[in-house]
Scaffold this active site. Structure first.
Site, PDB file in Angstrom:
ATOM      1  N   ARG A   1      -9.977  -6.037 -19.984  1.00 19.56           N
ATOM      2  CA  ARG A   1      -9.787  -7.100 -19.600  1.00 19.56           C
ATOM      3  C   ARG A   1      -9.904  -8.057 -18.274  1.00 19.56           C
ATOM      4  NH1 ARG A   1      -3.086  -7.831 -19.161  1.00 19.56           N
ATOM      5  NH2 ARG A   1      -3.447  -7.847 -17.171  1.00 19.56           N
TER       6      ARG A   1
ATOM      7  N   HIS B   1       0.502  -1.059   0.151  1.00 15.14           N
ATOM      8  CA  HIS B   1       0.102   0.005   0.026  1.00 15.14           C
ATOM      9  C   HIS B   1       0.928   1.227   0.629  1.00 15.14           C
ATOM     10  CE1 HIS B   1      -3.840  -1.482  -0.689  1.00 15.14           C
ATOM     11  NE2 HIS B   1      -3.958  -2.329   0.225  1.00 15.14           N
TER      12      HIS B   1
ATOM     13  N   CYS C   1      -0.103  -3.556 -26.330  1.00 13.11           N
ATOM     14  CA  CYS C   1      -0.230  -3.637 -24.470  1.00 13.11           C
ATOM     15  C   CYS C   1       0.931  -3.611 -24.258  1.00 13.11           C
ATOM     16  CB  CYS C   1      -1.959  -3.394 -24.294  1.00 13.11           C
ATOM     17  SG  CYS C   1      -1.850  -4.947 -23.674  1.00 13.11           S
TER      18      CYS C   1
ATOM     19  N   GLU D   1      -0.309 -13.212 -26.476  1.00 12.48           N
ATOM     20  CA  GLU D   1       0.932 -13.843 -25.529  1.00 12.48           C
ATOM     21  C   GLU D   1       1.644 -14.377 -24.977  1.00 12.48           C
ATOM     22  OE1 GLU D   1      -0.133 -11.700 -21.881  1.00 12.48           O
ATOM     23  OE2 GLU D   1      -2.060 -12.584 -21.643  1.00 12.48           O
TER      24      GLU D   1
ATOM     25  N   ASN E   1       4.834  -8.236 -22.907  1.00 14.09           N
ATOM     26  CA  ASN E   1       5.583  -8.432 -21.347  1.00 14.09           C
ATOM     27  C   ASN E   1       5.846  -9.815 -21.375  1.00 14.09           C
ATOM     28  OD1 ASN E   1       5.256  -5.651 -20.877  1.00 14.09           O
ATOM     29  ND2 ASN E   1       3.848  -5.744 -19.103  1.00 14.09           N
ATOM     30  N   ASP E   2       4.235 -10.783 -20.694  1.00 13.65           N
ATOM     31  CA  ASP E   2       5.071 -11.980 -21.135  1.00 13.65           C
ATOM     32  C   ASP E   2       4.901 -13.079 -22.363  1.00 13.65           C
ATOM     33  OD1 ASP E   2       3.531 -13.253 -18.723  1.00 13.65           O
ATOM     34  OD2 ASP E   2       1.811 -12.470 -19.023  1.00 13.65           O
TER      35      ASP E   2
END
Ligand code: PEP
Ligand code: MG
Length: 589
Positions: A342, A199, A510, A439, A462-463
């Site tokens: 998503r 947090h 993205c 991905e 990214n993946d």
């Protein structure tokens, strides 16, 4: 010669590194915040009635304190983020927990703080044991409320004095600490523990306070009053900087201020290449606060709303009703721009709810696989998304798709949900667009076939990169091998873009690669016309786009597609920037 970031950090003995949790640069004095250890002992008591009334009083006082913090949090962070504190309030109102504590005081005749500590710690242990990462962060929140009750039972004060304009250095920071500190103009945060989902990190990001977390030993290495430089872009801290380091950062801070001013001026300008090709720039939204940033930086819509972030903010799975409300608000905030929601991408390294521990979570029950295995969870999200789509500015995207069967199965469930909503006379967009993330290499190779069956494709580099080159995206040991400019990555991107185009479907990107300045001419040259990126980086990327030519970028991409190593490709793009006198603005920082 110009001093670079590397020159400053290479051999710096006064450097501490951690996770770049909230961007920004700051130079200020350290304020070490060390919480007094609360001691609890299992002393026997005689006056049970008194103990129970002490407990009631401590709970009431804790509630009053939390209420103040909650109001403060609402003021500075908005209702959504303040939910963290509402969750804490609910613990204070939990009749089962309080009932158990009271019963134990009566039977065991022990000091109430001992029972409170023991009982709430049980919850914490369960959370720490059951889940990694996210859940252990939530266990810290419970620690916050536990300590608050114990402190009130012992009549102790919390923070004695907060000095203004300091960088707070602490082992860990609870949400309430972070809020209280931010009220006294805290300039930065440094913590030994915590990750991106802590947090302290989330709150710092939404309050624009630079933060570096997970440093392991900064409380040992930093003394109260030391001068610190906190670099929230690179996740670094310099303790008592040298003159050279201070000068370097003072210049950076000056540049950053000028840059931010100039970039905001780009807000209403198009992302157009010098030869007239228009690129659409959308925002990736990870935390609610980013919707505001998307608005101020001129995003043309939301290209990726990571719906699993609701989990992070609410600390739990949201019901259909709650989700419908969140998506509704999001769609109306952005209207008439489009919002791509998503479907929950959980599993893998993200919020693993399953009790089963998987040997290879990244190759396991993740994304669409987990959703199809939990039909009611998936359908409640589909219905919520549909219900929020009545103004026709929502599209829905499926993560981690690796086979066409998953698409067909999902579409079947979407149709079922539409029928259910029709029956319930609920309005929705019957033509809502359904797309997929590309991905996984198997779906990349079949991009054309997928594009035939869906409305759009969005590349999650990214993946995709991690699966393509078999390199865990979060593993330091192999991070050198995770290469965006790997020739296999480039050729795969080409297959996807061409596949989508053959089917006349929009292809966007993205993944983080869309925010990498060096990659921009390459992506545009490959034919991508929509980029979705973290909203704070939109102006930097727009500036690059406005200074390159599409035809030259296309030639560059064609040439790079013939190279065999990532070093050759990177060197060629760097040369492109130099030859065309393009400044990589973002790298000024
Ligand atoms: C991606 O994989 O590129 C992506 C955008 O998804 P995430 O980072 O949420 O896995
Ligand atoms: Mg992904």
């Amino acid at each position: 010669m110009m001093t670079t970031f590397n020159d400053i950090f290479k051999d710096a003995g006064n450097k501490i590194t951690g996770i770049a949790a909230a961007p920004g640069l700051v130079i200020a004095k350290a304020y070490k915040y060390i919480k007094e250890e609360l001691e609890v002992n299992g002393q026997k008591i005689i006056n049970i009635k008194q103990a129970l009334s002490d407990l009631d009083e401590a709970i009431a006082r804790s509630k009053k304190e939390l209420k103040k913090i909650l109001n403060l949090a609402r003021d500075i962070m908005g209702d959504k983020r303040a939910i963290i504190f509402e969750a804490q309030m609910m613990i204070l109102d939990d009749p089962i927990l309080l009932g158990t504590i009271k019963r134990r005081i009566e039977y065991e005749k022990m000091l109430p703080e001992f029972i409170v500590d023991d009982e709430i710690s049980k919850y914490q242990k369960l959370m720490l044991k059951a889940h990694e990462g996210y859940m252990s962060e939530r266990a810290h929140d419970i620690e916050d409320i536990k300590n608050r009750i114990i402190r009130n039972l012992q009549n102790k004060r919390w923070i004695s004095k907060i000095t203004h304009d300091v960088i707070v250095v602490s082992d860990t920071l609870t949400p309430s600490d972070t809020i209280l500190f931010s009220r006294s103009d805290t300039k930065g945060f440094v913590t030994d523990r915590g990750g991106l989902t802590s947090h302290a990190a989330i709150i710092s990001r939404s309050l624009n306070i630079p933060a570096v977390v997970g440093t392991h030993n900064s409380t040992l290495l930093i003394n109260d009053g030391d001068e610190l430089i906190v670099d929230g872009f690179h996740g670094c801290i310099l303790v008592n900087p040298t003159k050279k380091q201070r000068n370097f950062y003072n210049t950076k801070i000056k540049h950053l201020k000028e840059l931010q001013k100039n970039l905001i001026e780009l807000k209403d300008k198009k992302a157009e290449t010098t030869d007239g090709k228009i690129i659409e720039l959308l925002a990736n939204v990870d935390v609610t606060g980013e919707i505001d940033i998307a608005k101020t930086t001129g995003a043309q819509g939301i290209g990726l709303y990571r719906s699993e972030q609701i989990l992070a903010e609410m600390g739990d799975l949201a019901s259909e009703e709650e989700q419908a409300e969140i998506y509704n608000k999001l769609a109306s905030r952005m209207y008439p721009q489009m919002v791509t929601i998503r479907a929950l991408d959980i599993g893998g390294d993200k919020f693993n709810f399953s009790e089963i521990s998987e040997p290879n979570p990244f190759l396991g029950l993740r994304g669409i696989r987990l959703l199809l295995a939990n039909e009611s969870l998936f359908k409640s999200q589909i219905r919520a998304v549909l219900r929020a789509s009545k103004n026709k500015n929502i599209q829905f995207m499926l993560p981690m798709v690796s086979s066409l069967l998953e698409v067909r199965e999902s579409k079947k469930l979407i149709d079922e949900c539409k029928k259910e909503l029709k029956k319930a006379k609920k309005e929705f967009d019957n033509n809502i667009k359904i797309g997929i993330m590309i991905e996984v290499p198997s779906s990349a190779l079949l991009a054309k076939e997928f594009a035939d069956e869906v409305d759009f494709l969005s590349i999650g580099t990214n993946d995709l990169i991690q699966y393509l080159v078999a390199v865990d995206r979060g593993n330091d040991l192999v991070s050198d091998l995770y290469r965006e400019f790997h020739p296999a990555v480039l050729r795969t991107l080409k297959i996807i873009v061409d596949g989508g185009k053959t089917s006349n479907k929009n292809v966007s990107i993205c993944g983080e690669m869309a925010a990498e300045t060096l990659a921009i001419p390459l992506l545009i040259g490959l034919g991508l016309e929509t980029l979705s990126l973290s909203p704070a980086t939109i102006p930097y990327i727009k500036k690059i786009i406005r200074s390159i030519s599409y035809s030259k970028s296309k030639k560059l991409a064609d040439e790079c597609l013939t190279y065999k190593t990532s070093d050759e490709i990177k060197a060629r793009i760097e040369k492109f920037f130099v030859d065309n006198s393009i400044k990589r603005t973002r790298n000024i920082i």
